[in-house]
Design a protein around this motif. Structure first.
Motif, PDB file in Angstrom:
ATOM      1  N   ARG A  95       0.833  -1.209   0.000  1.00 38.96           N
ATOM      2  CA  ARG A  95       0.000   0.000   0.000  1.00 38.96           C
ATOM      3  C   ARG A  95       0.864   1.254   0.000  1.00 38.96           C
ATOM      4  O   ARG A  95       0.528   2.250  -0.624  1.00 38.96           O
ATOM      5  CB  ARG A  95      -0.905  -0.026   1.232  1.00 38.96           C
ATOM      6  CG  ARG A  95      -1.999   1.033   1.238  1.00 38.96           C
ATOM      7  CD  ARG A  95      -2.800   0.991   2.519  1.00 38.96           C
ATOM      8  NE  ARG A  95      -3.292  -0.344   2.813  1.00 38.96           N
ATOM      9  CZ  ARG A  95      -2.973  -1.038   3.905  1.00 38.96           C
ATOM     10  NH1 ARG A  95      -2.143  -0.536   4.808  1.00 38.96           N
ATOM     11  NH2 ARG A  95      -3.457  -2.245   4.105  1.00 38.96           N
ATOM     12  N   LYS A  96       2.008   1.194   0.723  1.00 32.60           N
ATOM     13  CA  LYS A  96       2.811   2.398   0.932  1.00 32.60           C
ATOM     14  C   LYS A  96       3.833   2.621  -0.165  1.00 32.60           C
ATOM     15  O   LYS A  96       4.498   3.646  -0.171  1.00 32.60           O
ATOM     16  CB  LYS A  96       3.569   2.287   2.267  1.00 32.60           C
ATOM     17  CG  LYS A  96       2.698   2.118   3.480  1.00 32.60           C
ATOM     18  CD  LYS A  96       2.149   3.435   3.922  1.00 32.60           C
ATOM     19  CE  LYS A  96       1.383   3.271   5.224  1.00 32.60           C
ATOM     20  NZ  LYS A  96       0.591   4.455   5.521  1.00 32.60           N
ATOM     21  N   SER A  97       4.047   1.654  -1.039  1.00 32.37           N
ATOM     22  CA  SER A  97       5.168   1.780  -1.970  1.00 32.37           C
ATOM     23  C   SER A  97       4.779   1.364  -3.392  1.00 32.37           C
ATOM     24  O   SER A  97       5.303   0.403  -3.930  1.00 32.37           O
ATOM     25  CB  SER A  97       6.324   0.939  -1.434  1.00 32.37           C
ATOM     26  OG  SER A  97       7.244   0.655  -2.418  1.00 32.37           O
ATOM     27  N   PRO A  98       3.788   2.058  -3.994  1.00 24.18           N
ATOM     28  CA  PRO A  98       3.449   1.706  -5.386  1.00 24.18           C
ATOM     29  C   PRO A  98       4.385   2.403  -6.367  1.00 24.18           C
ATOM     30  O   PRO A  98       4.449   3.628  -6.413  1.00 24.18           O
ATOM     31  CB  PRO A  98       2.008   2.219  -5.518  1.00 24.18           C
ATOM     32  CG  PRO A  98       1.884   3.293  -4.510  1.00 24.18           C
ATOM     33  CD  PRO A  98       2.953   3.138  -3.484  1.00 24.18           C
ATOM     34  N   TRP A  99       5.131   1.623  -7.126  1.00 20.33           N
ATOM     35  CA  TRP A  99       6.028   2.186  -8.127  1.00 20.33           C
ATOM     36  C   TRP A  99       5.346   2.094  -9.490  1.00 20.33           C
ATOM     37  O   TRP A  99       4.737   1.087  -9.821  1.00 20.33           O
ATOM     38  CB  TRP A  99       7.367   1.449  -8.146  1.00 20.33           C
ATOM     39  CG  TRP A  99       8.187   1.734  -6.932  1.00 20.33           C
ATOM     40  CD1 TRP A  99       7.840   2.500  -5.856  1.00 20.33           C
ATOM     41  CD2 TRP A  99       9.493   1.244  -6.643  1.00 20.33           C
ATOM     42  NE1 TRP A  99       8.845   2.518  -4.937  1.00 20.33           N
ATOM     43  CE2 TRP A  99       9.879   1.759  -5.400  1.00 20.33           C
ATOM     44  CE3 TRP A  99      10.384   0.420  -7.322  1.00 20.33           C
ATOM     45  CZ2 TRP A  99      11.107   1.475  -4.806  1.00 20.33           C
ATOM     46  CZ3 TRP A  99      11.601   0.138  -6.748  1.00 20.33           C
ATOM     47  CH2 TRP A  99      11.962   0.665  -5.503  1.00 20.33           C
ATOM     48  N   VAL A 100       5.474   3.162 -10.253  1.00 17.19           N
ATOM     49  CA  VAL A 100       4.658   3.337 -11.446  1.00 17.19           C
ATOM     50  C   VAL A 100       5.518   3.281 -12.696  1.00 17.19           C
ATOM     51  O   VAL A 100       6.588   3.895 -12.741  1.00 17.19           O
ATOM     52  CB  VAL A 100       3.919   4.690 -11.376  1.00 17.19           C
ATOM     53  CG1 VAL A 100       3.099   4.912 -12.610  1.00 17.19           C
ATOM     54  CG2 VAL A 100       3.054   4.751 -10.139  1.00 17.19           C
ATOM     55  N   PHE A 101       5.059   2.523 -13.695  1.00 16.06           N
ATOM     56  CA  PHE A 101       5.658   2.615 -15.034  1.00 16.06           C
ATOM     57  C   PHE A 101       4.613   3.212 -15.960  1.00 16.06           C
ATOM     58  O   PHE A 101       3.454   2.793 -15.950  1.00 16.06           O
ATOM     59  CB  PHE A 101       6.095   1.239 -15.539  1.00 16.06           C
ATOM     60  CG  PHE A 101       6.660   1.290 -16.926  1.00 16.06           C
ATOM     61  CD1 PHE A 101       7.956   1.719 -17.146  1.00 16.06           C
ATOM     62  CD2 PHE A 101       5.883   0.939 -18.019  1.00 16.06           C
ATOM     63  CE1 PHE A 101       8.477   1.778 -18.427  1.00 16.06           C
ATOM     64  CE2 PHE A 101       6.397   1.004 -19.302  1.00 16.06           C
ATOM     65  CZ  PHE A 101       7.692   1.428 -19.505  1.00 16.06           C
ATOM     66  N   HIS A 102       5.014   4.192 -16.755  1.00 13.69           N
ATOM     67  CA  HIS A 102       4.060   4.892 -17.612  1.00 13.69           C
ATOM     68  C   HIS A 102       4.285   4.489 -19.055  1.00 13.69           C
ATOM     69  O   HIS A 102       5.391   4.636 -19.577  1.00 13.69           O
ATOM     70  CB  HIS A 102       4.235   6.403 -17.429  1.00 13.69           C
ATOM     71  CG  HIS A 102       3.367   7.193 -18.333  1.00 13.69           C
ATOM     72  ND1 HIS A 102       3.746   8.399 -18.856  1.00 13.69           N
ATOM     73  CD2 HIS A 102       2.133   6.938 -18.828  1.00 13.69           C
ATOM     74  CE1 HIS A 102       2.787   8.856 -19.632  1.00 13.69           C
ATOM     75  NE2 HIS A 102       1.799   7.994 -19.632  1.00 13.69           N
ATOM     76  N   ALA A 103       3.244   3.957 -19.704  1.00 10.51           N
ATOM     77  CA  ALA A 103       3.338   3.567 -21.111  1.00 10.51           C
ATOM     78  C   ALA A 103       2.427   4.467 -21.932  1.00 10.51           C
ATOM     79  O   ALA A 103       1.256   4.653 -21.588  1.00 10.51           O
ATOM     80  CB  ALA A 103       2.937   2.101 -21.281  1.00 10.51           C
ATOM     81  N   ASN A 104       2.966   4.997 -23.002  1.00  9.90           N
ATOM     82  CA  ASN A 104       2.188   5.857 -23.894  1.00  9.90           C
ATOM     83  C   ASN A 104       1.736   5.022 -25.083  1.00  9.90           C
ATOM     84  O   ASN A 104       2.558   4.556 -25.866  1.00  9.90           O
ATOM     85  CB  ASN A 104       3.067   7.030 -24.342  1.00  9.90           C
ATOM     86  CG  ASN A 104       2.325   7.972 -25.273  1.00  9.90           C
ATOM     87  OD1 ASN A 104       1.431   7.571 -25.999  1.00  9.90           O
ATOM     88  ND2 ASN A 104       2.701   9.230 -25.251  1.00  9.90           N
ATOM     89  N   ALA A 105       0.430   4.810 -25.213  1.00  9.97           N
ATOM     90  CA  ALA A 105      -0.103   3.999 -26.312  1.00  9.97           C
ATOM     91  C   ALA A 105      -0.806   4.907 -27.320  1.00  9.97           C
ATOM     92  O   ALA A 105      -2.003   4.778 -27.568  1.00  9.97           O
ATOM     93  CB  ALA A 105      -1.048   2.931 -25.772  1.00  9.97           C
TER      94      ALA A 105
END
Lengths: 301, 165
Positions: free
Chosen positions: B13-23
């Motif tokens: 809950r405290k550590s969501p790491w995000v990868f962003h993909a542009n489609a």
């Protein structure tokens, strides 16, 4: 008595327990200062710990068995070696180390970057290889002044950490400590020398292909590097002869944290240099400081 | 055992790491997404970290109406993110294809390609809404919220997610 003392030293202070707690705390201090200087609030103090736990709980992606083994073994050995480097720091007065422990310490500290280079290539990723190449060149750049400065300090002592700081004259120590301080941001991959792990520029550098528990081990090794390097600096810069243990511990922790704050402020206020600029910086200014310290030490002035 | 499980859930809950993909996005949503990381919104307070490598991520944020050229890349990136993972559809395009609906170059909406867990509608959505969507995604990772039921094609993958959690 001696066995008990050594066990406490390995498991409690400055070994396992202290090293883990201080490592996570120092990573948090660095991220928090970075955020505050950018006008942000920044992460809460438990952030590095929860990052580590979360990564441990992820399911790694299937790899060929040998590659999977290598990619797990390299960060694991890196954690163990760096932990060993922290554990042999002679902080408590009853521990005077042994002749030659500075050689063991330097080799344990150097195992981390070496394994990181191997790990980057072992991941078979373009970005991992790029990060590993950069790290290898960086190692050649910063280790020349770092090792020269240590040799200058060690010239007249019998290669033991507890004697290193006290036997050298003050002007040699001043020059050598300045050279070592100059090398610390490069060893910790901080700005302006964050070249090998350059975020967003080469994705995540050496760790691009590492996932879940494997990445957690690299993060842990990096946190322990913070403790080992700032601890070494604290021991060499403020030697306490004949002081009580409580003062030795407090000064050790205090100077370590002061170095962390200094490095974080420098990192937050500078931009990344190029690889050639970094090599020139260390081989010119770093080596100038370290070589003059060595020259003074050799001449016995 | 339950202590370890609750510690793990808290960490997720405290550590969501995000990868962003542009489609195939118009960059409107991407700019709003980067705004979340700036001093005014500062998503790092929630532990949200923007990662360059999908191997490090927990959340895949997809913007854009999934064009034919990005469809395969999206599936690759989804496979590269280790479990447990959550997909967030950023903006109106991955939800409905928006003004691009009916175009022959569009494969979307996104739920035809990936199992979408959280929708953040808007053209573009405000940074507050994006952070709220990421917090919801973190709650799904931690098991606070049930994962939405996906279509028949995704049922196999969501069943395997359930086993690991």
């Amino acid at each position: 008595m001696s066995t008990l003392f050594t066990t406490i030293q390995l498991l409690v202070f400055p070994g396992l327990l202290y090293a883990f707690m201080a490592g996570f705390f120092m990573e948090w201090v660095q991220r928090k200062i970075n955020a505050r200087l950018q006008g942000r609030i920044g992460p809460p103090f438990y952030q590095p710990f929860f990052d580590f736990v979360k990564l441990l709980g992820k399911k790694p992606i299937e790899r060929p068995p040998l590659q999977g083994f290598i990619m797990t073994a390299l960060p694991a050995v890196s954690v163990v070696a760096t932990l060993g480097a922290v554990a042999i720091l002679p902080v408590l007065s009853a521990d005077i180390g042994f002749p030659g422990d500075v050689i063991l310490l330097v080799s344990l500290i150097e195992i981390g970057p070496l394994l990181a280079v191997l790990g980057g290539f072992a991941s078979r990723s373009l970005w991992g290889g790029l990060g590993a190449t950069r790290e290898a060149v960086m190692t050649a750049a910063y280790n020349l002044p770092f090792l020269t400065a240590l040799i200058a300090l060690a010239w007249n002592s019998d290669l033991s950490i507890s004697l290193l700081a006290t036997t050298a004259p003050w002007h040699v120590r001043l020059l050598a400590m300045a050279a070592i301080l100059l090398c610390l941001p490069a060893k910790l991959h901080l700005n302006p020398f964050s070249i090998s792990s350059a975020e967003q520029e080469i994705y995540a550098g050496m760790t691009t292909e590492y996932d879940g528990p494997r990445l957690a081990l690299w993060e842990l090794a990096h946190a322990l590097e913070w403790v080992a390097l700032t601890g070494l600096f604290a021991l060499l810069s403020v030697p306490l002869v004949g002081a009580a243990d409580i003062w030795r511990v407090l000064v050790f922790i205090g100077v370590s944290l002061a170095v962390v704050v200094l490095l974080s402020v420098v990192a937050a206020s500078t931009a990344r240099l190029k690889l050639a600029q970094t090599a020139r910086w260390f081989w010119l200014w770093g080596l100038l400081l370290a070589a003059s310290a060595l020259g003074l030490s050799l001449a016995g002035i | 055992m339950s202590i370890f499980k609750s510690l793990m859930n808290t960490a997720r809950r405290k550590s969501p790491w995000v990868f962003h993909a542009n489609a195939g996005s118009c960059n409107g949503c991407d700019i709003e997404f980067l705004t979340c990381l700036t001093p005014r919104y500062d998503a790092e307070q929630l532990g949200i970290h923007h990662e360059g490598s999908p191997r490090h991520a927990d959340i895949i944020v997809v913007s854009g109406p999934v064009t034919r050229t990005t469809c395969e890349a999206l599936e690759t990136v989804y496979g590269q993110v280790p479990d447990p993972k959550v997909v967030v559809a950023l903006g109106s395009c991955p939800a409905t294809c928006n003004v691009f609906a009916g175009s022959p170059t569009i494969v979307g909406p996104l739920d035809r390609v990936l199992p979408v867990d959280v929708y953040v509608p808007g053209c573009p959505p405000r940074p507050d809404a994006i952070i709220a969507g990421l917090a919801e995604a973190a709650a799904i990772l931690a098991g606070d919220k049930p994962r939405p039921i996906h279509g028949a094609a995704d049922r196999a993958s969501s069943a395997s997610d359930g086993q690991e959690a």
